[in-house]
Design a protein around this motif. Structure first.
Motif, short mmCIF file in Angstrom:
data_model
loop_
_atom_site.label_atom_id
_atom_site.label_comp_id
_atom_site.label_asym_id
_atom_site.label_seq_id
_atom_site.Cartn_x
_atom_site.Cartn_y
_atom_site.Cartn_z
N THR A 152 50.75 45.90 24.23
CA THR A 152 50.65 46.20 25.88
C THR A 152 49.40 46.82 26.25
O THR A 152 48.79 46.21 27.29
CB THR A 152 51.82 46.60 26.52
OG1 THR A 152 53.25 46.08 26.09
CG2 THR A 152 51.81 46.58 28.15
N GLU A 153 49.29 47.89 25.65
CA GLU A 153 47.99 48.69 25.96
C GLU A 153 46.53 47.94 25.73
O GLU A 153 45.84 47.84 26.43
CB GLU A 153 48.03 50.04 25.17
CG GLU A 153 48.89 50.86 25.60
CD GLU A 153 49.07 51.31 27.00
OE1 GLU A 153 47.84 51.52 27.43
OE2 GLU A 153 50.06 51.23 27.58
N GLU A 154 46.64 47.16 24.77
CA GLU A 154 45.26 46.50 24.35
C GLU A 154 45.13 45.37 25.48
O GLU A 154 43.94 45.11 25.92
CB GLU A 154 45.59 45.49 22.98
CG GLU A 154 44.31 44.73 22.69
CD GLU A 154 44.46 44.27 21.21
OE1 GLU A 154 43.52 43.37 20.97
OE2 GLU A 154 45.63 44.37 20.66
N LEU A 155 46.21 44.73 26.11
CA LEU A 155 46.11 43.72 26.78
C LEU A 155 45.79 44.40 28.36
O LEU A 155 44.87 43.87 28.96
CB LEU A 155 47.57 43.00 27.19
CG LEU A 155 48.04 41.99 26.16
CD1 LEU A 155 49.39 41.64 26.45
CD2 LEU A 155 47.14 41.01 25.77
N LYS A 156 46.09 45.59 28.58
CA LYS A 156 45.94 46.19 29.69
C LYS A 156 44.44 46.43 29.81
O LYS A 156 43.74 46.46 30.75
CB LYS A 156 46.46 47.72 29.91
CG LYS A 156 47.94 47.80 30.45
CD LYS A 156 48.61 49.06 30.28
CE LYS A 156 49.92 49.04 31.03
NZ LYS A 156 50.39 50.55 31.12
N TRP A 157 43.84 47.23 28.82
CA TRP A 157 42.33 47.39 28.38
C TRP A 157 41.67 46.20 28.75
O TRP A 157 40.55 46.27 28.99
CB TRP A 157 42.03 48.04 27.33
CG TRP A 157 41.82 49.47 27.13
CD1 TRP A 157 42.67 50.61 26.95
CD2 TRP A 157 40.85 50.16 27.88
NE1 TRP A 157 42.37 51.78 27.41
CE2 TRP A 157 41.12 51.57 27.76
CE3 TRP A 157 39.83 49.67 28.53
CZ2 TRP A 157 40.16 52.52 28.56
CZ3 TRP A 157 38.69 50.91 29.09
CH2 TRP A 157 39.34 52.08 29.01
N THR A 158 42.23 45.15 28.01
CA THR A 158 41.43 43.60 28.34
C THR A 158 41.18 43.36 29.69
O THR A 158 40.19 42.87 30.13
CB THR A 158 42.18 42.43 27.15
OG1 THR A 158 42.24 42.98 26.00
CG2 THR A 158 41.15 41.19 27.15
N ALA A 159 42.51 43.38 30.38
CA ALA A 159 42.31 42.93 31.92
C ALA A 159 41.47 43.96 32.56
O ALA A 159 40.83 43.54 33.63
CB ALA A 159 43.70 43.31 32.35
N PHE A 160 41.41 44.99 32.54
CA PHE A 160 40.48 46.28 32.90
C PHE A 160 39.14 45.96 32.88
O PHE A 160 38.48 46.02 33.71
CB PHE A 160 41.03 47.53 32.25
CG PHE A 160 40.19 48.78 33.09
CD1 PHE A 160 40.59 49.44 34.27
CD2 PHE A 160 38.95 49.45 32.45
CE1 PHE A 160 39.82 50.32 34.91
CE2 PHE A 160 38.20 50.34 32.90
CZ PHE A 160 38.58 50.86 34.33
N THR A 161 38.72 45.53 31.57
CA THR A 161 37.44 45.51 31.27
C THR A 161 36.71 43.78 31.83
O THR A 161 35.81 43.87 32.31
CB THR A 161 37.11 45.32 29.56
OG1 THR A 161 37.47 46.65 29.14
CG2 THR A 161 35.81 45.14 29.49
N PHE A 162 37.61 43.00 31.71
CA PHE A 162 37.12 41.70 32.18
C PHE A 162 37.44 41.14 33.40
O PHE A 162 37.04 40.22 34.02
CB PHE A 162 37.57 40.56 30.98
CG PHE A 162 37.02 40.85 29.71
CD1 PHE A 162 35.76 40.24 29.10
CD2 PHE A 162 37.26 41.80 28.59
CE1 PHE A 162 35.01 40.74 27.92
CE2 PHE A 162 36.90 42.15 27.48
CZ PHE A 162 35.68 41.57 27.37
N LEU A 163 38.36 41.83 33.88
CA LEU A 163 38.78 41.60 35.43
C LEU A 163 38.43 42.53 36.24
O LEU A 163 37.86 42.18 37.56
CB LEU A 163 40.26 41.03 35.49
CG LEU A 163 40.50 39.91 34.60
CD1 LEU A 163 42.20 39.48 34.84
CD2 LEU A 163 40.10 38.54 35.06
N LYS A 164 38.87 43.77 35.95
CA LYS A 164 38.72 44.77 37.34
C LYS A 164 37.58 45.27 37.31
O LYS A 164 36.89 45.50 38.51
CB LYS A 164 39.68 45.81 36.76
CG LYS A 164 39.89 46.97 37.97
CD LYS A 164 41.04 47.86 37.82
CE LYS A 164 41.18 48.70 39.06
NZ LYS A 164 42.53 49.68 39.22
#
Length: 638
Positions: free
Chosen positions: A229-241
């Motif tokens: 989950t943490e990896e997915l959160k960081w991916t969303a943070f970097t590429f979406l937020k």
């Protein structure tokens, strides 16, 4: 006794440059303090020092021009010595004053305050350049050119020279980004923008370096994040937020074109950090920079030409990078690709109420759920499979849609608590919709915090069942529950009927079942069953049958039961905990039966994830180990 600004102002008023000794004396006085200017007192005095220094600079330029003019006349007359000595003195003081970054900063402030005075400086500089153009002494000419360069650099001194960029780091930006990416994915984009803007202004960070530091921190976060989950959160943070953050930062900049050039410049320097990018590519099993450039292009942060140019450079660098893909992970879709696909899916799922295809749902989650419950069940079942739910939640959190997303499932959960005059099939669909929405909401609360679930308080508005249960009955980090609280002690007749149903029936009844009442009554029922077991009224085989009944149809009953057991175990002595912990073990294991409802494997996986987090603290305190197995049957792929 006398302020520096008053001395500089007095010097700048002397304009009889033919009096050599007077000029030299004034230059000597300036030499005494021009490299350690300061002032005390009010803000007006600080601005006064800036203005006085600007006047002194103008005076030095005029003095230098007059000395150069006299030198030229002296050369023509054959007596250059006197003029050359004074010119050398003027250039020396000019160079000493301008070589101090602090002095140039004060001049920069004065330029903003006194635009007309700065124009006079530029004219004096041009005039001096014309006079010195024919100067035969190369050393003096070089010194004069150097002083001119320093003066011309003052208006742009807040931007850093390109060759210095890669040597400069800003750990505060790095810390803010890492903290937000790790702890606050659901936070408002605007508050992050304001924090970053404040840091940028306070530390006078040039925009290219500022954007570069943001990307560096994001890549470090991606590389260091734990799998799951943490990896997915960081991916969303970097590429979406973060692209959204930069879009808002762009509005704070002076011009769109300038900001686009700054972002391009930041990427140029990011591409030089090859080991960082290679490590990120290896971790994410794809070309991270490529995806990032595409997103920035879509958001208007980079021109198409810049995107293509940067992509080509990175592609050339990757040819020399270590081999990223091995045989076993070559066919695995990268998380970045899945997250970017999940983002439009989130938007569509909020509109979606029927059909298996998220992208072509004709109805909305706000529609009457009774019209297409089976189609909606198919959608939710697919959402539960694999890591689909975590991908969708991460994408929703990064784009500020998670609260709306959760609200849809609270409404659905509330709608399915009770059904009247229903047959077996609609009853089982309703039970599944209640169960899946309940499990999803528990998972959201545990992963992103319960505040995402809570609705805005409205006077007189009825609080949905799930919100009530979560606030009063759900164990969370730092929240100690009282197992004797009234929330765990509902109507005794409902508890007795639930105990009888669990103990006497071969499986859980579904038709006209009030699931919210069952969830609120299960804690008191478990206490009755536990007491009967401890007093020898029920054997272990009966306990197994009861726990199988609890988890056999809807997993949410098992979650509610364990929530109370966790609170209960905390209050027991070491020698009194065995049977309560044994019951948690029984509830955690999957039921291997052909009589389970649809999507049972998917539901058990998420149930065990919820139970594991619920029990973490109490298991650590009691030094107990309980395995929370996920079922052996494969769930559907994303």
């Amino acid at each position: 006794m006398v302020s520096y600004s008053s001395v500089l102002t007095a010097i700048s008023k002397f304009d009889d440059f033919s009096r050599d000794l007077c000029v030299q004396a004034l230059l000597d006085i300036m030499d005494m303090f021009c490299d350690r200017l300061s002032c005390h007192g009010k803000a007006e005095e600080c601005i006064g020092l800036c203005r006085a220094l600007l006047s002194a600079l103008h005076w030095l330029l005029r003095c230098t021009a007059a000395s150069a003019e006299r030198l030229r006349e002296g050369l023509e007359a054959g007596t250059p010595a006197a003029g050359e000595k004074q010119l050398a003195m003027c250039l020396q003081r000019l160079e000493k004053t301008l070589s101090s970054t602090k002095n140039r900063a004060l001049l920069h402030i004065a330029k903003l305050e006194e635009a007309s005075s700065w124009t006079a400086i530029e004219h004096s500089l041009l005039k001096l350049g014309e006079i010195l153009a024919n100067l035969s002494n190369p050393q003096l000419r070089s010194q004069a050119e150097q002083c001119g360069t320093l003066i011309r650099s003052i208006p742009t001194m807040l931007s850093v020279h390109a060759e210095q960029m890669h040597k400069t780091g800003f750990p505060t930006v790095h810390a803010v980004i890492l903290l937000e990416g790790t702890m606050n994915l659901t936070g408002e984009t605007q508050s992050l923008v304001e924090q970053l803007t404040m840091v940028k202004r306070m530390q006078h960070i040039p925009t290219p370096l500022f954007v570069l530091e943001i990307w560096k921190a994001c890549f470090v976060g991606l590389i260091e994040s734990p799998e799951g989950t943490e990896e997915l959160k960081w991916t969303a943070f970097t590429f979406l937020k973060i692209p959204q953050v930069l879009v808002k930062l762009k509005k704070y900049s002076h011009g769109d074109k300038d900001f686009t050039e700054d972002v391009n410049c930041a990427f140029e320097f990011l591409l030089k950090l090859t080991p960082l990018l290679d490590k990120a590519d290896q971790r994410c099993n794809c070309d991270c920079t490529n995806f990032l450039l595409q997103e920035c292009g879509k958001q208007g942060l980079l021109s198409e030409a810049s995107v293509n140019n940067l992509m080509a450079k990175r592609k050339a660098d990757r040819e020399h990078a270590p081999q990223q893909k091995s045989g076993e992970n070559a066919n695995i879709q990268p998380n970045i690709q899945l997250i970017l696909r999940a983002e439009p899916t989130v938007t569509n799922i909020l509109k979606c109420s029927s059909g298996l295809d998220f992208l072509s749902c004709p109805q909305t989650m706000d529609a009457d759920h009774s019209k297409s419950p089976e189609g909606l069940l198919g959608v939710l079942g697919h959402m539960l499979s694999g890591k689909s739910l975590d991908l969708l939640l991460a994408a929703a959190a990064a784009t500020g849609k998670l609260k709306s997303f959760a609200r849809k499932f609270i409404n659905l959960n509330e709608f399915t608590t009770y059904g009247s005059e229903e047959s077996t099939k609609p009853a089982s669909v309703r039970a599944l919709l209640f169960d899946i929405s309940f499990l999803m909401l528990c998972h959201v609360a545990q992963t992103y915090g319960s505040e995402v679930i809570l609705s805005e308080s409205r006077t007189g508005a009825e609080v949905p069942f799930f919100e009530t249960w979560m606030q009063t009955c759900m164990p969370e980090e730092g929240k100690i529950l009282n197992p004797d609280h009234p929330c765990f002690r509902p109507d005794s007749t409902k508890v007795e009927s639930l105990v009888a149903l669990l103990n006497n029936s071969s499986e859980m009844k579904l038709v006209q079942m009030k699931w919210h009442e069952a969830c609120l009554s299960i804690s008191a029922a478990i206490l009755e069953i536990l007491n009967a077991w401890e007093n020898g009224v029920l054997a272990f085989e009966s306990i197994q049958k009861i726990t199988d009944n609890i988890k056999g149809k809807v997993c949410s009953l098992a979650v509610c039961a364990v929530a109370w057991l966790v609170a209960h175990v905390r209050m027991l002595g070491l020698d009194e905990r065995e049977k309560s912990l044994q019951m948690i073990r029984q509830l955690a294991g999957p039921l291997f039966s052909e009589n389970t409802l649809q999507f049972y494997n998917e539901r058990v996986v998420i149930m065990n994830s919820i139970l594991e987090r619920m029990c973490a603290d109490v298991l650590q305190q009691t030094a107990t180990q309980i395995k929370f197995p996920s079922t052996g049957v494969d769930t559907m792929p994303y």
